[in-house]
Structures are given as C-alpha cells and as structure tokens.
Scaffold this motif. Structure first.
Motif, short mmCIF file in Angstrom:
data_model
loop_
_atom_site.label_atom_id
_atom_site.label_comp_id
_atom_site.label_asym_id
_atom_site.label_seq_id
_atom_site.Cartn_x
_atom_site.Cartn_y
_atom_site.Cartn_z
N UNK A 208 0.83 -1.20 0.00
CA UNK A 208 0.00 0.00 0.00
C UNK A 208 0.87 1.25 0.00
N UNK A 209 0.74 2.05 -1.04
CA UNK A 209 1.45 3.32 -1.11
C UNK A 209 0.50 4.44 -0.67
N UNK A 210 0.87 5.13 0.40
CA UNK A 210 0.04 6.23 0.89
C UNK A 210 0.09 7.40 -0.10
N UNK A 219 -8.21 -0.15 4.27
CA UNK A 219 -7.65 -0.92 5.38
C UNK A 219 -8.57 -2.08 5.77
N UNK A 220 -9.86 -1.88 5.67
CA UNK A 220 -10.78 -2.98 5.96
C UNK A 220 -10.67 -4.06 4.89
N UNK A 226 -5.93 -10.18 3.41
CA UNK A 226 -4.49 -10.36 3.45
C UNK A 226 -3.98 -10.62 4.87
N UNK A 227 -2.85 -11.32 4.94
CA UNK A 227 -2.22 -11.63 6.22
C UNK A 227 -1.07 -10.68 6.56
N UNK A 228 -0.61 -9.96 5.55
CA UNK A 228 0.47 -9.01 5.78
C UNK A 228 0.35 -7.84 4.83
N UNK A 229 0.81 -6.67 5.26
CA UNK A 229 0.78 -5.48 4.41
C UNK A 229 2.08 -4.71 4.58
N UNK A 263 7.57 1.08 5.64
CA UNK A 263 8.74 1.51 4.89
C UNK A 263 8.46 2.90 4.34
N UNK A 264 9.38 3.42 3.55
CA UNK A 264 9.22 4.77 3.02
C UNK A 264 9.10 4.73 1.50
#
Length: 332
Positions: A208-210, A219-220, A226-229, A263-264
């Motif tokens: 996910x890129x903000x 997010x829901x 998914x199990x990880x983001x 992360x960034x």
C-alpha cells in the motif's frame, strides 16, 4: 575448470520478434552454445520457465530455487537469465529461500534482446558467467558491468542499459574486460554444506502506497483479504492522523492479526519513524520497521516469514532479525 549451470526463465534477453510483439524464444542452451568460446568455464543449461517476467509469481521462485538446490552439488555456481521487470523481487526471494548459500547465484538479463542489434545481453551474460565462476557466495544481479547485492537492487530505468541501481548499499563490484574490481565484500557463509531450501511461502501480502486523499476503507479490505501489508509511508515515516486518522486504521490491522511492515516511499536513506510526531502514533514494537530495505526485498521476506511461522510475533521477530543483519553488514 569450474562448472556453471545456466537456468533460463525467459525475459527480454531471450525474446524474439513476433506478430504479438517481443516474446521469449531463445533457449538457455542456445545462449550457452553461442557464447561458449567467450566463457571462462564450462556451462551447462536448463530451461526452468519461458516467461515475460511480469508473469513471474512466487510459485516460480520456488521452481527456480528448487533447481538450484537439486543441482547444488554438481556446479560451482548458477546463472539465471530473467526479465528485468521483476528480477529484483526474484533475487531477493532466492536470498531468503536458499539459507546458508555457499555458492554464487547470479541473475542477469537485458534491455535489448539478444536477437536484435546492439543488444546489451551479450556483455551482461558473459560478465555474469564470469562472476558466477569466480565471485563470492550469495545472490547477486550483474547488469551493465555492475554487481549488485540481491536484496539491494531496484530497477529505476525502463530503457537505459543502466537499468538497475544498488539502493542504500554500494555496488559489490565492477566488471570490465573480465576483470572484477570489488568495492565491498558482503559476509560469506562459513562451511560448504548444502543450503536449506525454504519453500513455504504465503503470497497473501498487500503493498500500500500512501497518497494525499487515500480512503481509509482500503484498510478494511486489507484486513479481510491479506495476512500481511507493506505500507509505503511518506518521507521518514509519515502517516496521516489529522482529518483522516490512518494511525488508528493501522492499529486495527494489528489487532486483527495482520502483520504490518512500515517503509518509506523514498528510495534512499530509509525510514525513521521516531523523527516526527506523525510517525510516533504507531507502536513500533508491534510492526516491522524496514530501516533502509527496499520494497522489492520486503515482499518476499514477508511472504516467506508468513509461510514459515504461525504467530504475528514470530513473523515480526524473523523479519526484524533479517533487517538488522542487512543493516550491520555494511555501515556507511
């Protein structure tokens, strides 16, 4: 004379013109035969895949890793021809899947097919075979004379021969006229035991890129599927919390058992979540902080950890261990 196994997966380097555009059509056997007189070692070949790398999925990583593992005792090193678009993901995946690797595994490809004039594929392939026969143990990408650590490569350019950069890590080496000049030497594993093959991957990972205006309802969706983001935050770790409070959404993901990696969006210099107030809204003990690791490396690391461990705590602990090891291996 050393022996190298050339593993073909398709990609631009193996492509030929067709009515449908460029498509993989040159076998690794053809490549090995064409350049045999230019190699400094004996090269055998094996077809693994014949795909444009945009079609490479985690199950294909398993196929490549399994070939290397099954042929490990027969060869001194391994070369993989691969499309450039997902090469960095595959290199990072092999790094995590072949544990205690004691031989070189080196990926390469080209921006222009071997079948066309002015292809960069010939030099890339010859350099890669040379490095695999004389280089250090580990997973690397060799491209445009540069040797890049497999967990630090990112494709930055779509057409230039200088397609890849080494992010937050120096080039390992430079190859010119078959001479390898080293800039840094990553830690090599001790002993000559066969590597452990890790094939338990869980591909239920979302990146996910903000961006300004992002809808928090995503997010829901992530929590449901998914199990990880992996969340690419702003700058040093910025997460919106004013008009739309995404910090609360992240905390809810954690409560629901989704592993969160922060992360960034910036390629260089990494994330520092404690620098600004917006970053301190997150309990960093309950998430993975990527430090200076790129997304291409984080994706397979998260998939492998999710496949190997049962609890969120174990997954976070494992990825943090790998990130710390990467960070202390080379200090700027």
């Amino acid at each position: 004379m050393k022996k190298i196994l050339l593993i073909g997966t398709g990609g631009t380097i193996a492509s030929v013109k067709s009515d449908k555009g460029l498509t993989p059509g040159i076998s690794p056997e053809d490549m090995a035969s064409k350049f045999a007189s230019r190699f400094n070692c004996e090269v055998d070949s094996k077809v693994c895949l014949n795909l444009d790398s945009t079609n490479i999925y985690p199950n294909h990583w398993i196929e490549i890793a399994t070939i290397i593992h099954n042929n490990y005792d027969k060869y001194d090193g391994f070369v993989i021809t691969h499309g450039t678009d997902t090469m960095a993901y595959t290199a990072a995946a092999l790094h995590s899947m072949l544990i205690h690797l004691g031989k070189p595994v080196v990926l390469t490809g080209s921006q222009i097919p071997l079948s066309l004039m002015n292809s960069d594929g010939e030099k890339n392939l010859i350099d890669t075979v040379h490095y695999a026969s004389e280089g250090m143990a580990g997973v690397y990408i060799v491209f445009n004379s540069r040797v890049i650590k497999g967990t630090r490569a990112v494709k930055l350019r779509t057409r230039s021969n200088h397609a890849f950069e080494s992010i937050n890590y120096p080039y390992v080496a430079y190859i010119e006229n078959s001479v390898i000049t080293y800039y840094t030497r990553p830690d090599e594993p001790k002993g000559d035991q066969k590597p452990v093959l890790e094939t338990n991957l869980c591909p239920d990972v979302f990146v996910l890129k903000l961006y300004p205006g992002i809808n928090k309802e995503i997010f829901q969706f992530i929590a449901d599927h998914y199990k990880g983001v992996i969340i690419e935050c702003f700058g040093s770790g910025g997460i919106p919390f004013y008009e739309v409070n995404l910090a609360d959404e992240i905390r809810e993901l954690i409560r629901l058992g989704v592993v969160v990696v922060l992360t960034t969006q910036c390629l260089e210099e990494g994330i520092d979540i404690d620098l600004y107030e917006v970053g301190r809204k997150i309990d960093k003990d309950k998430v993975v902080i990527s430090n200076d690791m790129n997304t291409e490396a984080l994706v397979p690391k998260l998939m492998i950890a999710l496949g190997k461990f049962k609890t969120m705590h174990e997954v976070i602990h494992q990825i943090n261990l790998e990130i710390v090891k990467e960070s202390i291996e080379y200090q700027f």
